[in-house]
Scaffold this motif. Structure first.
Motif, PDB file in Angstrom:
ATOM      1  N   TRP A   1       0.918  -1.245   0.248  1.00 16.88           N
ATOM      2  CA  TRP A   1       0.070   0.154  -0.025  1.00 16.88           C
ATOM      3  C   TRP A   1       0.801   1.269  -0.019  1.00 16.88           C
ATOM      4  O   TRP A   1       0.696   2.221  -0.656  1.00 16.88           O
TER       5      TRP A   1
ATOM      6  N   ARG B   1      -8.989   7.501  -3.376  1.00 14.98           N
ATOM      7  CA  ARG B   1      -8.386   6.456  -2.213  1.00 14.98           C
ATOM      8  C   ARG B   1      -9.055   5.038  -2.326  1.00 14.98           C
ATOM      9  O   ARG B   1      -8.647   3.976  -2.327  1.00 14.98           O
TER      10      ARG B   1
ATOM     11  N   GLN C   1      -7.658   1.474  -3.056  1.00 11.44           N
ATOM     12  CA  GLN C   1      -7.828   0.453  -2.009  1.00 11.44           C
ATOM     13  C   GLN C   1      -8.404  -0.930  -2.876  1.00 11.44           C
ATOM     14  O   GLN C   1      -8.236  -2.053  -2.691  1.00 11.44           O
TER      15      GLN C   1
END
Length: 750
Positions: free
Chosen positions: A291, A306, A310
């Motif tokens: 990440w 975001r 993800q």
């Protein structure tokens, strides 16, 4: 008639079921190979089972108890009533099917039971207690299936258990994927189109060359079966594109529909994913810090960005991207079946072609686990390519792969001149090698130290003489690792040499042996295994026009005797090291003369002249491998309650690597975190993993050279927690574990 709700946001059961069925169909339509291979392996159809599971998976939400709690949550705008309802809808869905005379196959039952991760021994009490015990017979039925071979295990138990795992995982993984995608889309959020996740590789050159031509020739020669192949080619010869060409051949031949590249370390995974993405769209990267190294920057400040990042990260973790670069630990861990996601990872892996890169990096412990992985892949006809610069001939018998292809076009060219750098307790003992680097008009060199402590000593030596080296080892936080990698490329990368701006001294440990595309004309390397030395030499005179470089091999000593760390065994009681066989034999084999790629290959072949020397099968290694095989036999249906640590790659009775117990030391420690998700993310970003004995020593008060590592209390979501913390961290030097050394003052944070 009132709506039957499926979600507390008001989505009806009819709508959600329709969306899940649509997502399942879209996924299967985009990846027809899944259905083809499933039928070949099981003799059953995949699509009807997936679609029936999708139709039934949430029907338990019709249960009055669930609907009553859901309606209250809609009215009160919270989820507390469902949490307290005492009824899991997955169990009720299986019961609903039974009551309505719907005959479900075992894969369908398992996929419905598992689609929210509750087909596990940890959740057994819910099966027994929910609905006042009405679901206990359903649990007993699944439990009996999982234990069907306990009393009379067949000789081929591993193969049978793997076959059942594949048969169940096909339906289980596609249902979970469809359900998750439908739920994300119902919230108005982004999901990738399945069509965009199909493998598509653009070969970047007019025609294959060298090692790429070797791969193409093997694929086109009917006399050679390239489904399983070992590829040996020098560092910097174009193996990455060769592996993608090989993957393209496998996919074009209908043997796979995606590619998984397994690397030895997180760092090598990061580097390769960047190289691959230049020519393959939608490349996924997955490991415990992926990440921060790949997706966090993409997430940016936007909540939408975001969420997209993800989702890409999640899909990469499941191996659901066209090419996924990960560590070998991620694949071995998936075999254990100790987490629900392992079944999806296993299934996508079974439909992939697999590249095991830099295979000569693995020690015997990892090699033993790798043989279990290869055995599982072979059962499902998964194409496998094993690559390295110096993989020995004995690897063929160890891996049970007959085809070893080699790029011989440039094996005899002199790559470096190996010279004796003498013995060195300290960098000052190697000043005959180091001082000319300092005196050069443009100092450019690479120094490889075998331990962080010795790397810091070289760093200090150069600083004292007016050189600011770029130091890189494993004890940095993830953001600093990424920054330093960029600094190394800027200073000594290909563009710097082509633009004639290359300048700088890099001081590295093993983390910089592979996938780091830098070079210098001079290198000092401390003595290591011959195959590791070949990797280090691959950074010497690497780019066109640089000429033959000089590689000085220094024997690291402590009080005049060989100091073998980390190439041996440590005695933790007195912290002494015993050198391993490969290091001792390398010391005797090493010749101080010009070396070609062939010279390195010949030396490695001699070092590992038998399969036993290539991967020593010590009792503890055999026992660990046996425990992984036990996972294959037992954990094919119900997720085991064993403790599993994904970051460290281990369960409570098996581990992927033979490393001493590790502890994470925080370099910054706030007083509180709002959630455990926030804390774990912070820990990954600002934590440094170190051997436990460095922080748990009971002689700290009598040892002023040891760092001020303490247990620091803090609060996570109103719960009191504590973690190891040390302020002894520098952005340029990392976490300092020896405060008595001659320290530099640049960026000091002590």
């Amino acid at each position: 008639m009132p709506n039957v709700f499926a979600k507390t946001d008001g989505t009806s059961l009819e709508e959600h079921t329709k969306h899940v069925v649509q997502q399942a169909r879209r996924w299967l339509d985009a990846f027809p190979f899944l259905e083809t291979k499933y039928e070949e392996q099981t003799g059953e159809k995949l699509r009807p089972q997936v679609l029936q599971s999708a139709e039934v998976h949430d029907q338990g939400k019709r249960h009055p108890t669930w609907q009553t709690a859901c309606r209250k949550d809609i009215e009160e705008e919270n989820g507390r009533n469902l949490m307290k309802a005492g009824l899991r809808h997955e169990f009720a869905s299986l019961d609903w099917a039974k009551q309505n005379g719907i005959d479900l196959t075992l894969p369908e039952k398992a996929s419905i039971a598992a689609h929210h991760g509750k087909l596990s021994y940890q959740a057994e009490y819910r099966w027994l207690e929910d609905g006042e015990g009405q679901f206990e017979p359903l649990w007993e039925e699944l439990y009996d299936e999982a234990r069907r071979w306990t009393l009379d295990p067949p000789e081929n138990l591993t193969e049978k258990a793997l076959s059942e795992r594949f048969r169940i995982a096909g339906v289980r993984s596609v249902l979970q994927l469809a359900d998750t995608r439908a739920s994300i889309q119902e919230k108005g959020k982004w999901i990738p189109d399945p069509e965009d996740l199909q493998f598509a590789y653009e070969f970047p050159y007019d025609s294959p060359r060298g090692v790429q031509e070797v791969v193409t020739d093997a694929a086109e020669d009917p006399a050679r079966d390239d489904r399983e192949m070992i590829l040996r080619a020098p560092t910097g010869s174009g193996k990455t594109d060769a592996s993608l060409l090989w993957a393209q051949h496998q996919i074009n031949k209908g043997r796979a529909d995606r590619c998984v590249v397994a690397m030895p370390t997180r760092f090598t995974s990061n580097s390769l994913s960047i190289d691959v993405e230049e020519n393959v769209s939608k490349t996924g990267l997955y490991h415990s810090s992926a990440w921060h190294s790949r997706y966090e920057e993409e997430a940016g400040a936007s909540e939408t960005a975001r969420q997209r990042a993800q989702e890409k990260h999640r899909m990469a973790g499941l191996l659901a991207t066209p090419v996924t670069v990960c560590t070998i630990d991620h694949l071995c861990m998936a075999l254990t079946g100790t987490r629900e996601k392992h079944h999806s990872i296993f299934y996508h892996l079974s439909n992939s072609c697999v590249v095991v890169d830099e295979a000569d990096f693995y020690d015997p412990f990892v090699q033993a686990n790798l043989t279990v992985l290869l055995r599982a892949l072979r059962q499902f006809d998964v194409p496998v390519l094993i690559m390295s610069a110096t993989v020995p001939d004995t690897a063929k018998s160890f891996y049970d792969i007959d085809l070893l292809e080699e790029d011989t076009s440039d094996l005899d060219r002199t790559r470096c001149q190996i010279r004796d750098g003498g013995k060195a307790d300290t960098p000052g003992d190697a000043s005959d090698v180091l001082q000319p680097i300092v005196d050069a008009e443009t100092p450019t060199a690479i120094v490889y130290a075998n331990t962080v402590k010795r790397a810091l000593a070289y760093y200090d030596w150069f600083e004292e003489r007016g050189i600011d080296p770029i130091l890189y080892h494993s004890r940095y936080t993830e953001p600093d690792k990424k920054r330093i990698e960029g600094e190394l490329i800027d200073a000594l990368g290909k563009d710097a040499w082509e633009n004639e701006t290359a300048e700088g001294v890099a001081v590295l440990t093993q983390i910089g042996e592979m996938r780091l595309n830098i070079s210098a004309p001079v290198m000092l390397s401390e003595l290591c295994h011959y195959d590791r030395l070949a990797q280090r030499a691959g950074r010497l005179g690497r780019f066109e026009g640089m000429g033959v470089g000089a590689l000085y091999v220094v024997t690291p000593t402590k009080e005049g005797d060989l100091y073998p760390a980390p190439y041996g065994e440590i005695e933790e009681e007195d912290y002494t090291w015993e050198p391993g066989r490969p290091l001792k034999e390398t010391r005797g084999l090493l010749s101080y003369e010009p070396h070609s790629a062939q010279d390195f290959i010949d030396a490695v072949d001699e070092l590992y002249s038998t399969p036993e020397k290539f991967a020593t099968s010590e009792p503890r290694i055999r026992q660990n491998r046996a425990r992984l095989e036990q996972h294959l036999k037992q954990d094919w249906l119900i997720v085991n309650a064993r403790r599993a640590d994904e970051d460290e790659g281990k369960t409570d009775d098996w581990q992927s690597r033979d490393i001493p117990p590790q502890e994470t030391v925080l370099t910054v420690c706030p007083d509180r975190f709002d959630s455990y998700t926030e804390y774990f993310a912070f820990k990954q970003e600002y934590g440094v993993s170190v051997p436990a004995y460095h922080v748990r020593r009971d002689d700290r008060e009598e040892r002023p050279d040891l760092p001020p590592v303490v247990k620091r209390p803090f609060v996570v979501a109103e719960n009191e927690e504590e973690a190891w913390y040390s302020p002894a961290y520098s952005h340029t030097e990392g976490l300092i574990l020896n405060q008595k050394r001659e320290q530099s003052t640049r960026d000091r944070m002590l």
